[in-house]
Write a protein that holds these residues in place. Structure first.
Motif, PDB file in Angstrom:
ATOM      1  N   LEU A  43     -92.780  54.049   1.700  1.00 57.12           N
ATOM      2  CA  LEU A  43     -92.935  55.493   1.573  1.00 57.12           C
ATOM      3  C   LEU A  43     -91.886  56.248   2.376  1.00 57.12           C
ATOM      4  O   LEU A  43     -91.720  57.461   2.209  1.00 57.12           O
ATOM      5  N   ALA A  44     -91.177  55.556   3.258  1.00 53.96           N
ATOM      6  CA  ALA A  44     -90.125  56.154   4.086  1.00 53.96           C
ATOM      7  C   ALA A  44     -88.756  55.688   3.597  1.00 53.96           C
ATOM      8  O   ALA A  44     -87.925  55.219   4.377  1.00 53.96           O
ATOM      9  N   LEU A  45     -88.545  55.787   2.279  1.00 54.91           N
ATOM     10  CA  LEU A  45     -87.290  55.425   1.603  1.00 54.91           C
ATOM     11  C   LEU A  45     -87.040  53.918   1.551  1.00 54.91           C
ATOM     12  O   LEU A  45     -85.967  53.494   1.114  1.00 54.91           O
ATOM     13  N   GLY A  46     -87.995  53.113   1.980  1.00 53.78           N
ATOM     14  CA  GLY A  46     -87.819  51.673   1.907  1.00 53.78           C
ATOM     15  C   GLY A  46     -87.725  51.182   0.469  1.00 53.78           C
ATOM     16  O   GLY A  46     -86.855  50.377   0.131  1.00 53.78           O
ATOM     17  N   LYS A  47     -88.604  51.692  -0.406  1.00 52.50           N
ATOM     18  CA  LYS A  47     -88.586  51.280  -1.812  1.00 52.50           C
ATOM     19  C   LYS A  47     -87.377  51.865  -2.524  1.00 52.50           C
ATOM     20  O   LYS A  47     -86.792  51.231  -3.417  1.00 52.50           O
ATOM     21  N   PHE A  48     -86.985  53.067  -2.138  1.00 52.74           N
ATOM     22  CA  PHE A  48     -85.814  53.692  -2.760  1.00 52.74           C
ATOM     23  C   PHE A  48     -84.556  52.876  -2.483  1.00 52.74           C
ATOM     24  O   PHE A  48     -83.755  52.629  -3.391  1.00 52.74           O
ATOM     25  N   THR A  49     -84.363  52.428  -1.240  1.00 55.72           N
ATOM     26  CA  THR A  49     -83.178  51.630  -0.920  1.00 55.72           C
ATOM     27  C   THR A  49     -83.227  50.270  -1.619  1.00 55.72           C
ATOM     28  O   THR A  49     -82.190  49.720  -1.996  1.00 55.72           O
ATOM     29  N   GLU A  50     -84.440  49.742  -1.821  1.00 53.61           N
ATOM     30  CA  GLU A  50     -84.560  48.481  -2.542  1.00 53.61           C
ATOM     31  C   GLU A  50     -84.165  48.654  -4.009  1.00 53.61           C
ATOM     32  O   GLU A  50     -83.426  47.829  -4.576  1.00 53.61           O
ATOM     33  N   ASN A  51     -84.658  49.721  -4.652  1.00 54.80           N
ATOM     34  CA  ASN A  51     -84.278  49.989  -6.037  1.00 54.80           C
ATOM     35  C   ASN A  51     -82.785  50.262  -6.156  1.00 54.80           C
ATOM     36  O   ASN A  51     -82.141  49.859  -7.141  1.00 54.80           O
ATOM     37  N   LEU A  52     -82.236  50.941  -5.157  1.00 55.83           N
ATOM     38  CA  LEU A  52     -80.808  51.245  -5.155  1.00 55.83           C
ATOM     39  C   LEU A  52     -79.968  49.977  -5.116  1.00 55.83           C
ATOM     40  O   LEU A  52     -79.000  49.826  -5.861  1.00 55.83           O
ATOM     41  N   LYS A  53     -80.350  49.032  -4.266  1.00 59.05           N
ATOM     42  CA  LYS A  53     -79.582  47.780  -4.159  1.00 59.05           C
ATOM     43  C   LYS A  53     -79.683  46.964  -5.436  1.00 59.05           C
ATOM     44  O   LYS A  53     -78.703  46.351  -5.872  1.00 59.05           O
ATOM     45  N   MET A  54     -80.868  46.954  -6.068  1.00 62.28           N
ATOM     46  CA  MET A  54     -81.039  46.159  -7.278  1.00 62.28           C
ATOM     47  C   MET A  54     -80.263  46.749  -8.450  1.00 62.28           C
ATOM     48  O   MET A  54     -79.687  46.032  -9.270  1.00 62.28           O
ATOM     49  N   GLU A  55     -80.232  48.077  -8.555  1.00 67.59           N
ATOM     50  CA  GLU A  55     -79.481  48.713  -9.632  1.00 67.59           C
ATOM     51  C   GLU A  55     -77.977  48.537  -9.419  1.00 67.59           C
ATOM     52  O   GLU A  55     -77.226  48.319 -10.382  1.00 67.59           O
ATOM     53  N   LYS A  56     -77.521  48.616  -8.174  1.00 68.21           N
ATOM     54  CA  LYS A  56     -76.111  48.377  -7.863  1.00 68.21           C
ATOM     55  C   LYS A  56     -75.728  46.943  -8.199  1.00 68.21           C
ATOM     56  O   LYS A  56     -74.660  46.676  -8.756  1.00 68.21           O
ATOM     57  N   GLN A  57     -76.610  46.031  -7.875  1.00 74.49           N
ATOM     58  CA  GLN A  57     -76.378  44.621  -8.152  1.00 74.49           C
ATOM     59  C   GLN A  57     -76.345  44.352  -9.654  1.00 74.49           C
ATOM     60  O   GLN A  57     -75.553  43.545 -10.141  1.00 74.49           O
ATOM     61  N   ARG A  58     -77.194  45.061 -10.400  1.00 75.67           N
ATOM     62  CA  ARG A  58     -77.297  44.836 -11.844  1.00 75.67           C
ATOM     63  C   ARG A  58     -76.147  45.466 -12.615  1.00 75.67           C
ATOM     64  O   ARG A  58     -75.580  44.852 -13.532  1.00 75.67           O
ATOM     65  N   THR A  59     -75.785  46.706 -12.263  1.00 76.49           N
ATOM     66  CA  THR A  59     -74.808  47.455 -13.059  1.00 76.49           C
ATOM     67  C   THR A  59     -73.430  47.556 -12.420  1.00 76.49           C
ATOM     68  O   THR A  59     -72.435  47.705 -13.136  1.00 76.49           O
ATOM     69  N   GLY A  60     -73.371  47.525 -11.086  1.00 75.04           N
ATOM     70  CA  GLY A  60     -72.091  47.714 -10.413  1.00 75.04           C
ATOM     71  C   GLY A  60     -71.613  49.150 -10.429  1.00 75.04           C
ATOM     72  O   GLY A  60     -70.472  49.434 -10.023  1.00 75.04           O
ATOM     73  N   ALA A  61     -72.447  50.081 -10.880  1.00 74.73           N
ATOM     74  CA  ALA A  61     -72.074  51.492 -10.938  1.00 74.73           C
ATOM     75  C   ALA A  61     -71.914  52.062  -9.529  1.00 74.73           C
ATOM     76  O   ALA A  61     -72.494  51.544  -8.575  1.00 74.73           O
TER      77      ALA A  61
END
Length: 305
Positions: A43-61
């Motif tokens: 709830l303190a941006l922990g899940k947001f940073t996790e989603n961010l890393k996974m999307e970066k890893q998946r797309t490279g955008a």
């Protein structure tokens, strides 16, 4: 001769009972405090940073493009997967981390002290965490996979609550344990490295403060020093465990029919730039995770002592 009186044994048991109860209370308190801290992290941006890393890893955008995509979806996009599985996963991470660390502290002999003891406790904490969180991690991975595939229902609470049951019905109960051994090893390695880095950073602080101590005084580490060393330990540790961190979600995906070694070799094919794609977001996520379990968890525990 008369049989020996049982009173000495009873007296000895009475003497030891408070200590045993105290140890049990400390284990429960430690695991409960870190469970609360772990639940707060997503709830303190922990899940947001996790989603961010996974999307970066998946797309490279680029990061700005990924962030704009999440923000454009509003709160559901920013907090995607945070409730309920993010909180449940974070709480279970904290619970089993605290349980493993406390149990490790109880079973390790007193002859093991200092950095060696911290590293060993890290191994206990990571192994317990890796086994305990496997079902929640599977659910979180599948939600993130559905989001990445454009499933608009994946951000809803209803989808999150039913995903685990759907996986078991479609793939069997063995899907729950898929990658569990790798996860336990990876988590143990993570926390060994994190505890080692944190102790390495704290050692010069203690040495500097020890020079100004009066006889009988003990070195005290400030909250600010505990905070930044926890953040640094988490941020640095990802560069050691990244290959396994990349491997685990692949094992838990629906189409993960390849062997572990095949998937691992594929991760190295693109070289270090591909392997460490998303390292910034991964480092930020790990820094928050370690901070909440090692610093915030200890502060919560102090409230009940």
């Amino acid at each position: 001769p008369a049989p020996p009186s049982p009173l000495p044994d009873r007296a000895r048991d009475a003497r030891h009972r408070p200590r045993a109860m105290s140890s049990l209370y400390d284990v429960l308190l430690s695991s409960g405090a870190t469970m609360i801290a772990g639940g707060l992290e997503p709830l303190a941006l922990g899940k947001f940073t996790e989603n961010l890393k996974m999307e970066k890893q998946r797309t490279g955008a680029p990061y700005p493009q990924i962030i704009r995509m999440f923000v454009s979806r509003g709160v559901p996009g920013i907090m995607a997967g945070a409730v309920p599985w993010g909180v449940l996963l974070g709480s279970s991470k904290g619970l089993f981390f605290g349980l493993g660390r406390a149990c490790g502290d109880r079973v390790l002999p007193d002859s093991i002290q200092g950095k060696s003891r911290s590293v060993a406790m890290g191994a206990f904490a990571g192994a317990f965490q890796g086994v305990g969180i496997a079902p929640f991690l599977l659910a979180s991975t599948r939600v993130n996979q559905a989001i990445a595939q454009g499933n608009t229902k994946a951000t809803s609470l209803g989808y999150s609550f039913t995903i685990l049951g759907n996986v078991v019905r479609a793939e069997g109960f063995s899907a729950i344990t898929r990658g569990m051994g790798t996860n336990a090893f990876k988590r143990a390695l993570d926390w060994v490295v994190r505890f080692y880095i944190r102790e390495t950073l704290i050692e010069p602080i203690k040495a500097r403060k020890a020079k100004n101590l009066k006889p009988g005084e003990k070195v005290k580490i400030s909250d600010l020093e505990k905070l930044w060393t926890s953040l640094a330990a988490g941020g640095i540790s990802v560069y050691v465990s990244t290959p396994l961190d990349r491997l685990l979600p692949l094992l838990q995906q629906r189409d993960s029919s390849k062997s572990t070694m095949t998937l691992l070799r594929e991760q190295f094919k693109g070289g270090l730039p591909k392997l460490y794609a998303g390292a910034v977001a991964r480092s930020a996520h790990a820094a928050l995770h370690v901070c909440f379990l090692m610093f915030v968890g200890d502060k919560i525990k102090q409230l009940f002592q």
